[in-house]
Design a protein around this motif. Structure first.
Motif, mmCIF file in Angstrom:
data_model
loop_
_atom_site.group_PDB
_atom_site.id
_atom_site.type_symbol
_atom_site.label_atom_id
_atom_site.label_comp_id
_atom_site.label_asym_id
_atom_site.label_seq_id
_atom_site.Cartn_x
_atom_site.Cartn_y
_atom_site.Cartn_z
ATOM 1 N N SER A 72 40.650 41.959 46.211
ATOM 2 C CA SER A 72 40.630 40.713 46.878
ATOM 3 C C SER A 72 39.052 40.241 47.549
ATOM 4 O O SER A 72 38.965 39.372 47.395
ATOM 5 C CB SER A 72 41.550 40.695 47.892
ATOM 6 O OG SER A 72 42.891 40.968 47.290
ATOM 7 N N VAL B 98 43.344 37.640 53.685
ATOM 8 C CA VAL B 98 44.144 38.239 52.284
ATOM 9 C C VAL B 98 45.605 38.464 52.801
ATOM 10 O O VAL B 98 45.928 39.230 53.654
ATOM 11 C CB VAL B 98 43.629 39.349 51.704
ATOM 12 C CG1 VAL B 98 44.395 39.716 50.494
ATOM 13 C CG2 VAL B 98 42.302 39.160 51.206
ATOM 14 N N GLY C 59 46.613 39.393 45.177
ATOM 15 C CA GLY C 59 45.580 38.744 46.062
ATOM 16 C C GLY C 59 44.606 37.814 45.205
ATOM 17 O O GLY C 59 44.908 37.807 43.999
ATOM 18 N N ASN D 212 45.366 33.848 48.542
ATOM 19 C CA ASN D 212 46.194 34.843 47.687
ATOM 20 C C ASN D 212 46.228 33.764 46.304
ATOM 21 O O ASN D 212 45.943 32.601 46.315
ATOM 22 C CB ASN D 212 47.481 34.822 48.259
ATOM 23 C CG ASN D 212 47.993 33.495 48.905
ATOM 24 O OD1 ASN D 212 47.917 32.251 48.738
ATOM 25 N ND2 ASN D 212 48.786 33.981 50.323
#
Length: 276
Positions: free
Chosen positions: A263, A247, A221, A215
């Motif tokens: 992400s 994630v 993300g 993160n």
């Protein structure tokens, strides 16, 4: 082998089938579950429903990674409580979570739950650490029996006053002294760790970590903030880490699909560069 997963609470309001289809379609291989998205208490989730959830995940071509946010939205549980009745309840609930993790097809649990581990002002640091070690040691037989790892997560001082660095967390893990109680690493949390840079901490501790959350310090993300994940992934590879990278985000405002898409694109690109 490093594989990518995502935490399911991002997809609030979605059904599990739809969530799994989206996650698989974006290229993730695993899904990590927050118990409060499944039932008010994990003990409310019957065996039939657990089996159904496991099948839904497997039918989508995903793996259940495990559980996190273990004590979120619960009452009466606390890791460092001076009340032995509360510690016993916490121990019993962790055992129920361990069994549920196995039933759901997972193999790990992440202990974050900052407010359920704070050391109270009238409890000494030594007593708080001893209480925590006793609770964790009491569940190690269950961890072993069900093949589950309990990964202890260092968090920032803005969130809790206990286990606020990797060094402190590893001290507690060593005190428990069981291979199933291990370290969890989280990029957001490491950004405030006094022990060094994120990359330096990963190189030093990644080889002993049981799990990893990706993160940005902005609560979104990977790739959705200023943090460069290229050096982070290089450090993770260099450390010898060979487990899941999940994630986990806290700011859902960009939307579940966009967050999940950006992400994994960032993580796949960063891993490819690290392995090149």
């Amino acid at each position: 082998m490093i594989r990518f997963g995502i935490c399911n609470e991002l997809f609030e309001g979605w059904g599990l089938g739809r969530t799994c289809a989206e996650v698989k379609g974006l290229g993730y291989e695993g899904i990590e579950l927050a118990p409060f998205t499944l039932a008010e208490l994990i003990t409310d989730l019957g065996k039939d429903r657990r089996a159904e959830i496991r099948r839904t995940i497997a039918d989508a071509g995903l793996e259940t990674i495990g559980l996190h946010w273990l004590l979120a939205r619960t009452e009466g549980f606390h890791l460092t409580s001076p009340d032995p009745t509360v510690r016993q309840a916490t121990q019993d609930y962790l055992k129920a979570l361990i069994e549920a993790t196995r039933d759901l097809g997972g193999s790990l649990m992440v202990f974050g739950s900052p407010k359920q581990r704070d050391i109270a002002p009238d409890v000494s640091r030594e007593d708080g650490e001893q209480f925590a070690a006793e609770v964790l040691a009491a569940v190690t037989d269950d961890l072993e029996a069900y093949g589950v790892d309990l990964c202890m997560e260092p968090l920032s001082t803005a969130e809790t006053n206990f286990l606020t660095s990797i060094e402190e967390t590893r001290g507690l893990i060593e005190r428990v002294g069981h291979p199933r109680v291990t370290l969890h690493l989280d990029v957001k949390a490491m950004s405030g760790d006094p022990g060094g840079s994120v990359e330096g901490l990963i190189r030093a501790h990644g080889g002993v970590a049981g799990h990893f959350h990706a993160n940005d310090p902005n609560l979104r993300g990977p790739g959705m903030g200023d943090l460069d994940f290229g050096p982070i992934m290089k450090a993770l590879v260099a450390s010898g880490y060979q487990n899941w990278v999940s994630v986990e985000v806290f700011d859902f405002s960009p939307g579940a699909e966009e967050t999940a898409r950006q992400s994994i694109a960032c993580l796949k690109r960063s891993l490819a560069e690290a392995l090149a």
